[in-house]
Enzyme design. Structure first.
Site, PDB file in Angstrom:
ATOM      1  N   CYS A 121       0.872  -1.182   0.000  1.00 45.54           N
ATOM      2  CA  CYS A 121       0.000   0.000   0.000  1.00 45.54           C
ATOM      3  C   CYS A 121       0.909   1.232   0.000  1.00 45.54           C
ATOM      4  O   CYS A 121       2.097   1.124  -0.331  1.00 45.54           O
ATOM      5  CB  CYS A 121      -0.970  -0.018   1.179  1.00 45.54           C
ATOM      6  SG  CYS A 121      -0.202   0.004   2.808  1.00 45.54           S
TER       7      CYS A 121
ATOM      8  N   ARG B   8      -3.278  -0.596   5.433  1.00 48.11           N
ATOM      9  CA  ARG B   8      -3.870  -1.680   4.648  1.00 48.11           C
ATOM     10  C   ARG B   8      -2.957  -2.886   4.478  1.00 48.11           C
ATOM     11  O   ARG B   8      -3.378  -4.031   4.698  1.00 48.11           O
ATOM     12  CB  ARG B   8      -4.297  -1.155   3.268  1.00 48.11           C
ATOM     13  CG  ARG B   8      -5.452  -0.193   3.329  1.00 48.11           C
ATOM     14  CD  ARG B   8      -5.605   0.575   2.028  1.00 48.11           C
ATOM     15  NE  ARG B   8      -4.491   1.491   1.808  1.00 48.11           N
ATOM     16  CZ  ARG B   8      -4.322   2.244   0.731  1.00 48.11           C
ATOM     17  NH1 ARG B   8      -5.191   2.174  -0.250  1.00 48.11           N
ATOM     18  NH2 ARG B   8      -3.306   3.062   0.642  1.00 48.11           N
TER      19      ARG B   8
ATOM     20  N   ASP C 163      -8.024   4.019   0.920  1.00 44.64           N
ATOM     21  CA  ASP C 163      -7.047   4.448   1.917  1.00 44.64           C
ATOM     22  C   ASP C 163      -7.799   4.920   3.167  1.00 44.64           C
ATOM     23  O   ASP C 163      -8.556   5.891   3.092  1.00 44.64           O
ATOM     24  CB  ASP C 163      -6.234   5.602   1.312  1.00 44.64           C
ATOM     25  CG  ASP C 163      -5.163   6.101   2.256  1.00 44.64           C
ATOM     26  OD1 ASP C 163      -5.199   5.760   3.455  1.00 44.64           O
ATOM     27  OD2 ASP C 163      -4.279   6.847   1.794  1.00 44.64           O
TER      28      ASP C 163
HETATM   29  P1  4NP Z   1      -1.782   2.830   4.079  1.00 40.44           P
HETATM   30  O1  4NP Z   1      -2.419   4.182   4.645  1.00 40.44           O
HETATM   31  O2  4NP Z   1      -1.256   3.169   2.695  1.00 40.44           O
HETATM   32  O3  4NP Z   1      -2.945   1.896   4.025  1.00 40.44           O
HETATM   33  O4  4NP Z   1      -0.705   2.416   5.055  1.00 40.44           O
HETATM   34  C1  4NP Z   1      -1.696   5.380   4.746  1.00 40.44           C
HETATM   35  C2  4NP Z   1      -0.873   5.593   5.817  1.00 40.44           C
HETATM   36  C3  4NP Z   1      -0.183   6.790   5.920  1.00 40.44           C
HETATM   37  C4  4NP Z   1      -0.343   7.754   4.960  1.00 40.44           C
HETATM   38  C5  4NP Z   1      -1.167   7.528   3.867  1.00 40.44           C
HETATM   39  C6  4NP Z   1      -1.840   6.330   3.752  1.00 40.44           C
HETATM   40  N1  4NP Z   1       0.339   8.988   5.072  1.00 40.44           N
HETATM   41  O5  4NP Z   1       0.121   9.873   4.234  1.00 40.44           O
HETATM   42  O6  4NP Z   1       1.130   9.165   6.014  1.00 40.44           O
END
Ligand code: 4NP
Length: 150
Positions: free
Chosen positions: A9, A15, A122
């Protein structure tokens, strides 16, 4: 030889740690190796988001010992199947290589199920309900993947 599956991800804190933990709970660890990584490097070295840890716990899965890492170009050699949680992740993974053999390894996680949604949304800026929805989508896809890997 074990089949090596990588869940990817953006942040590797919401995720893909769930996808790693959920698929691990459904397959034989002697047959399948599973890891996760993020296309972005904002949270390297951190544990998963507490909201992901909590929703996993609710279903009896412990992901609290996972450590965030960034996706590396070598991952495209090392892994047999690479699952992207959304289309943006998919594009960013493919940017690491223009080799057709690598490209064929990369799939959208939700292409493994028949649902109408193609992307695991997300949940980072979402409410706790977002994490429940993400868990259910990933869980359904991982059930299908586990059946295929058997
Ligand atoms: P992930 O979610 O891609 O599912 O781990 C996110 C976690 C952090 C961030 C964006 C999406 N961020 O911008 O820090």
């Amino acid at each position: 030889m074990k089949t090596k599956v990588l869940m990817v991800c953006l942040g590797n804190i919401c995720r893909s740690p769930l996808a790693e933990g959920i698929l691990k709970s459904k397959v034989d660890p002697d047959k399948v190796y599973i890891d996760s990584a993020g296309t972005g490097g904002y949270h390297i070295g951190n544990p998963p988001d507490p909201r992901s840890i909590n929703v996993a716990n609710k279903y009896g899965i412990d992901i609290s010992d996972q450590i965030c890492r960034k996706l590396r170009p070598e991952d495209l050699d090392d892994f047999d199947i690479i699952y992207a949680m959304d289309k943006s992740n998919y594009t960013n993974i493919l940017r690491l290589s223009n080799n057709a053999h690598h490209n064929n390894k990369v799939k959208l996680l939700l292409d493994e199920i028949d649902g109408t949604e193609k992307e695991v949304p997300d949940p980072y800026y979402d409410s706790i309900n977002g994490f429940e929805n993400v868990f259910q989508l990933i869980d359904e896809a991982c059930t299908a993947i586990a059946k295929k890997l058997e």
